[in-house]
Design a protein around this motif. Structure first.
Motif, PDB file in Angstrom:
ATOM      1  N   THR A 551       0.775  -1.231  -0.078  1.00  0.00           N
ATOM      2  CA  THR A 551       0.204   0.068   0.019  1.00  0.00           C
ATOM      3  C   THR A 551       0.809   1.252   0.086  1.00  0.00           C
ATOM      4  O   THR A 551       0.655   2.185  -0.649  1.00  0.00           O
ATOM      5  CB  THR A 551      -0.872   0.124   1.128  1.00  0.00           C
ATOM      6  OG1 THR A 551      -1.831  -0.972   1.117  1.00  0.00           O
ATOM      7  CG2 THR A 551      -1.657   1.345   1.231  1.00  0.00           C
ATOM      8  N   GLU A 552       1.820   1.034   0.835  1.00  0.00           N
ATOM      9  CA  GLU A 552       2.765   2.566   0.787  1.00  0.00           C
ATOM     10  C   GLU A 552       3.364   2.718  -0.532  1.00  0.00           C
ATOM     11  O   GLU A 552       3.564   3.615  -0.991  1.00  0.00           O
ATOM     12  CB  GLU A 552       3.967   2.270   1.884  1.00  0.00           C
ATOM     13  CG  GLU A 552       3.255   2.222   3.469  1.00  0.00           C
ATOM     14  CD  GLU A 552       3.957   2.079   4.624  1.00  0.00           C
ATOM     15  OE1 GLU A 552       5.265   1.380   4.086  1.00  0.00           O
ATOM     16  OE2 GLU A 552       3.778   2.116   5.895  1.00  0.00           O
ATOM     17  N   GLU A 553       3.808   1.436  -1.151  1.00  0.00           N
ATOM     18  CA  GLU A 553       4.518   1.649  -2.602  1.00  0.00           C
ATOM     19  C   GLU A 553       3.605   2.189  -3.466  1.00  0.00           C
ATOM     20  O   GLU A 553       3.823   3.135  -4.543  1.00  0.00           O
ATOM     21  CB  GLU A 553       4.959   0.176  -2.970  1.00  0.00           C
ATOM     22  CG  GLU A 553       6.273  -0.336  -2.137  1.00  0.00           C
ATOM     23  CD  GLU A 553       6.456  -1.604  -2.520  1.00  0.00           C
ATOM     24  OE1 GLU A 553       5.560  -2.249  -3.647  1.00  0.00           O
ATOM     25  OE2 GLU A 553       7.373  -2.204  -2.097  1.00  0.00           O
ATOM     26  N   MET A 554       2.130   1.998  -3.536  1.00  0.00           N
ATOM     27  CA  MET A 554       1.416   2.361  -4.286  1.00  0.00           C
ATOM     28  C   MET A 554       1.142   4.089  -4.071  1.00  0.00           C
ATOM     29  O   MET A 554       0.918   4.524  -5.019  1.00  0.00           O
ATOM     30  CB  MET A 554      -0.111   1.772  -3.881  1.00  0.00           C
ATOM     31  CG  MET A 554      -0.183   0.414  -4.714  1.00  0.00           C
ATOM     32  SD  MET A 554      -0.110   0.031  -6.248  1.00  0.00           S
ATOM     33  CE  MET A 554       1.069  -1.251  -6.363  1.00  0.00           C
ATOM     34  N   ILE A 555       0.983   4.221  -2.882  1.00  0.00           N
ATOM     35  CA  ILE A 555       0.854   5.877  -2.640  1.00  0.00           C
ATOM     36  C   ILE A 555       2.078   6.448  -3.054  1.00  0.00           C
ATOM     37  O   ILE A 555       1.924   7.592  -3.591  1.00  0.00           O
ATOM     38  CB  ILE A 555       0.790   5.906  -1.038  1.00  0.00           C
ATOM     39  CG1 ILE A 555      -0.667   5.497  -0.583  1.00  0.00           C
ATOM     40  CG2 ILE A 555       0.571   7.372  -0.865  1.00  0.00           C
ATOM     41  CD1 ILE A 555      -0.879   5.276   0.851  1.00  0.00           C
ATOM     42  N   ALA A 556       3.240   5.857  -3.121  1.00  0.00           N
ATOM     43  CA  ALA A 556       4.469   6.636  -3.424  1.00  0.00           C
ATOM     44  C   ALA A 556       4.492   6.718  -4.846  1.00  0.00           C
ATOM     45  O   ALA A 556       4.755   7.754  -5.566  1.00  0.00           O
ATOM     46  CB  ALA A 556       5.587   5.801  -2.931  1.00  0.00           C
ATOM     47  N   ILE A 557       4.082   5.751  -5.618  1.00  0.00           N
ATOM     48  CA  ILE A 557       3.818   5.858  -7.141  1.00  0.00           C
ATOM     49  C   ILE A 557       2.936   6.775  -7.540  1.00  0.00           C
ATOM     50  O   ILE A 557       3.266   7.721  -8.422  1.00  0.00           O
ATOM     51  CB  ILE A 557       3.599   4.255  -7.555  1.00  0.00           C
ATOM     52  CG1 ILE A 557       4.608   3.470  -7.496  1.00  0.00           C
ATOM     53  CG2 ILE A 557       3.248   4.536  -9.404  1.00  0.00           C
ATOM     54  CD1 ILE A 557       4.311   1.979  -8.054  1.00  0.00           C
ATOM     55  N   LEU A 558       1.722   6.861  -6.894  1.00  0.00           N
ATOM     56  CA  LEU A 558       0.830   7.810  -7.247  1.00  0.00           C
ATOM     57  C   LEU A 558       1.232   9.273  -7.027  1.00  0.00           C
ATOM     58  O   LEU A 558       1.184  10.273  -7.742  1.00  0.00           O
ATOM     59  CB  LEU A 558      -0.497   7.701  -6.352  1.00  0.00           C
ATOM     60  CG  LEU A 558      -1.223   6.730  -6.787  1.00  0.00           C
ATOM     61  CD1 LEU A 558      -2.479   6.111  -5.687  1.00  0.00           C
ATOM     62  CD2 LEU A 558      -2.004   6.535  -8.268  1.00  0.00           C
ATOM     63  N   ASP A 559       1.956   9.792  -5.799  1.00  0.00           N
ATOM     64  CA  ASP A 559       2.651  10.905  -5.552  1.00  0.00           C
ATOM     65  C   ASP A 559       3.591  11.283  -6.407  1.00  0.00           C
ATOM     66  O   ASP A 559       3.733  12.342  -7.024  1.00  0.00           O
ATOM     67  CB  ASP A 559       3.093  10.856  -4.196  1.00  0.00           C
ATOM     68  CG  ASP A 559       2.295  10.877  -3.108  1.00  0.00           C
ATOM     69  OD1 ASP A 559       0.840  11.312  -2.990  1.00  0.00           O
ATOM     70  OD2 ASP A 559       2.282  10.387  -1.879  1.00  0.00           O
ATOM     71  N   GLY A 560       4.478  10.401  -7.013  1.00  0.00           N
ATOM     72  CA  GLY A 560       5.459  10.367  -8.106  1.00  0.00           C
ATOM     73  C   GLY A 560       4.983  10.998  -9.232  1.00  0.00           C
ATOM     74  O   GLY A 560       5.396  11.522 -10.323  1.00  0.00           O
TER      75      GLY A 560
END
Length: 701
Positions: A551-560
């Motif tokens: 989940t944290e990885e998904m949020i990081a990709i979206l933010d990026g």
């Protein structure tokens, strides 16, 4: 639709731009009406002639003692516009404008002229056919408001067939082919640009004639659905089959149609579905348009689609059977009684199985067709017959063959088509009203059209046909994110995957308590991104212990990516036996359209889809699924279990209902994949695991 009967039986006709030369555009209508015994009053209008083709001419409309019912406009450009305006002012009921150079060119001047003529007609209630029209012809009344040269090359004969076409050539060509085959034509109407009176309106008018038993249509565009739906409705009530040829199946064809008549080209797959739903057969060529015409003129209707093949050639039997297989026409399995009767009637070396090879014995025994056909007629499984005579001539009693075939058709309700390549032999059969084709493939194709079309008509009668043409949702649109899309799908009755939307990794433990699956799917959620897998925003088969990190990885990709982040979806892992898809959209002409098809990552590169026009039934949805290429494996092959096709069909019906609901405001919808689950005791389910919905902003709020 207003009454247009004055175009068929006008009390008076003015020809503006009349010519003394009967071969000119302004001369042919006068010539034809004089030849066909038109009983109304003819007013040639030409300021430089006192008499035209033997009758009194007039300098202008104002010189007449009455306003004619119809005026033919055989002058061009600005002169045509001025004459149309004057016709409207004096009270003419209808104009047929033969001149071109108007809206079909896309030229600003031509479009302005069209608008001026329409405005004048609207003020008086006058109706306009054209411009760019070849004209209208009613061979029963002699009202020939047309300049077609084919009426000279192929002299008219009144009959039971009506042709209505947006193209002059595609009115003349079918007319010529039908007349060459010895068939009479009652109406031959070519409308042109359809700026006012449409081909559909004229089709409804000709269907009012109880003598019409077949309607042939050529359409280059469909800009208004309800008139065509009305054609279908009236045709079904009148029991008149409608065969339509529509141009523009290809991109190049659509461009050509637009440059020819200014017609709106619509998606051809949707056109196919609309015509089929309304009981209209879509021909693929001019030949297909007229090929089965004699069969349609039969008073009896076919009872099924099983056929028997009879020939004096084993090769023709084989080739005809091959052609029947390709067209999907089943060969009748003859009853034991039929086979016994055939054995008694035929030489011992002849085949009594279907196809029936009577062999070369036909040369010495001319009675064989006369014996075989009645035997087949008594077999309740034979719905139609194909009779092939590849070679005949001296020594063959062709007259008897034709007499026996004609007697069989007259005495039974079983249609017969002949395969006779020799033109001199074919003529003998045609003179007795028997349909003859030069080869077995064409014969089977024509017969298949006739048999399948009547099945199509019966299905259209049985269903509740909606006229379609629903208004497109107005205003701006918004794309829902995946979570919102799945929620809407669940709301309208499409089963969806178990899932939870979280805003951060802190919410994951609570989410996991609501999900039962040990293996999960984790997906980034944003309405700004529809193809998530390309950005690494989809992880499948995730262990419960890894969900927080993922989940944290998904949020990081979206933010990026710098897009609005709506959260992360944690969903149960659902694995279907096969993947299907559902889609829907609003067509600008046809209204809501629903699509069923094979799902997965290759849906765009290798499409396998069928379309449905709401409202449609569960049975119709299931039949559409059954026509997919993937259908061959849905029932289970090589030990693999079947999937729940019923659940897929039910989901399609729910989607169709939703597309008709203006409160939902759905503009587009895509479900891919729809997981098709293994059927246990007939049921298993179909589950949407991904979806994108576009709604009108007003409905979404």
């Amino acid at each position: 639709m207003s009454d247009l009967s004055f175009f068929h039986e006008p009390r008076s006709v003015a020809v503006i731009g009349a010519s003394s030369d009967p071969e000119k555009i302004g001369g042919r209508p006068i010539k034809y009406m004089l030849e066909r015994g038109f009983t109304g009053r003819l007013y040639p209008i030409n300021p430089s002639r006192d008499r035209i083709q033997g009758i009194q001419a007039y300098p202008d409309l104002d010189s007449l003692d009455e306003a004619p019912d119809v005026a033919i406009i055989a002058v061009s450009g600005a002169s045509a516009v001025a004459q149309v305006v004057r016709c409207a002012e004096v009270g003419v009921k209808g104009c047929v404008i033969m001149a071109s150079g108007f809206g079909e060119t896309g030229d600003a001047q031509g479009l302005a002229w069209q608008s001026e003529m329409l405005d004048a007609a609207a003020r008086s209630g006058m109706r306009i056919v054209g411009p760019n029209s070849q004209g209208l012809a009613d061979f029963a009344s002699g009202s020939i408001l047309s300049f077609s040269t084919l009426f000279t090359e192929q002299p008219p004969q009144d009959g039971s067939i009506a042709i209505v076409s947006q193209s002059g050539a595609l009115c003349s060509v079918p007319y010529g082919l039908l007349r060459e085959a010895g068939l009479g034509v009652r109406y031959a109407h070519a409308t042109g640009n359809d700026i006012d009176v449409t081909a559909a309106e004229l089709a409804v008018e000709v269907l009012k004639d109880p003598e019409v038993r077949l309607l042939l249509l050529y359409l280059e565009g469909i800009s208004d659905l309800e008139p065509l739906a009305e054609v279908a409705r009236v045709a079904l009530e009148a029991d008149v089959p409608v065969v339509a040829l529509k141009g523009g199946r290809s991109e190049a064809g659509q461009k050509a149609a637009a440059s020819h008549t200014g017609a709106l080209a619509t998606e051809e797959a949707v056109v196919d579905v609309f015509l089929e739903k309304h009981g209209i057969w879509r021909a693929r060529s001019t030949g297909d348009l007229v090929a089965a015409a004699p069969l349609y003129l039969r008073r009896e209707r076919p009872r099924g689609d099983e056929i028997a093949i009879v020939s004096n050639s084993g090769a023709i039997c084989v080739l005809a059977a091959d052609a029947a297989g390709e067209e999907g026409l089943p060969l009748t399995v003859l009853s034991a009684e039929t086979r016994a009767d055939l054995t008694a009637a035929l030489p011992s070396f002849a085949s009594v199985e279907n196809p029936i090879d009577v062999t070369a014995a036909l040369l010495t025994d001319s009675s064989l067709f006369g014996k075989v056909l009645p035997i087949l007629g008594r077999d309740g499984g034979v719905d139609a017959c194909v009779v092939g005579i590849p070679v005949a001539g001296k020594g063959y009693d062709v007259e008897r063959f034709a007499r026996d075939v004609a007697a069989f058709e007259a005495d039974t309700d079983i249609p017969v088509v002949m395969v006779v390549p020799q033109s001199s032999i074919a003529r003998v059969f045609r003179e007795r009203g028997i349909l003859v084709f030069p080869d077995e493939a064409q014969a089977i194709r024509g017969l298949a059209q006739y048999l399948r079309h009547h099945a199509l008509i019966e299905r259209a009668r049985a269903r509740r046909v909606d006229p379609g043409g629903r208004a497109h949702p107005d205003g701006p649109a918004v794309t829902l994110n995946e979570a919102e899309s799945l929620d809407l799908l669940e709301r309208i009755g499409v089963p969806t995957v178990g899932r939870v939307l979280v805003g951060s990794s802190d919410e994951v433990p609570a989410a996991l308590e609501r999900l039962e699956s040990e293996r999960l799917v984790v997906k980034g959620c944003s309405s700004a991104i529809t193809h998530k897998s390309e950005l690494g925003l989809v992880r499948v088969n995730v262990d419960r212990d890894d969900v927080v990190r993922t989940t944290e990885e998904m949020i990081a990709i979206l933010d990026g990516e710098g897009v609005a982040t709506d959260g992360v979806i944690i969903a149960e892992m659902v694995k279907g036996r096969h993947e299907g898809m559902l889609g829907a959209r609003h067509d600008p002409v046809f209204g809501p359209v629903v699509m069923v098809g094979a799902g997965g990552i290759y849906v765009e590169s290798m499409p396998d889809v069928r379309l449905l026009l709401p409202p449609f039934s569960f049975e119709e949805a299931k039949a559409a699924i059954g026509e997919l290429r993937i259908a061959a494996v849905l029932g289970g092959v090589r030990g693999a279990p079947a999937v729940d096709v019923d659940a897929w069909a039910e989901a399609a019906v729910r989607l169709g209902e939703a597309m008709l609901d203006p409160a939902l405001g759905i503009r587009e919808l895509d479900v891919n994949p729809l997981m098709l689950l293994e059927a246990v005791d007939g049921r298993g389910g179909a589950v949407a695991v991904d979806g994108v919905v576009v709604r009108s902003a007003a409905a979404a709020s």
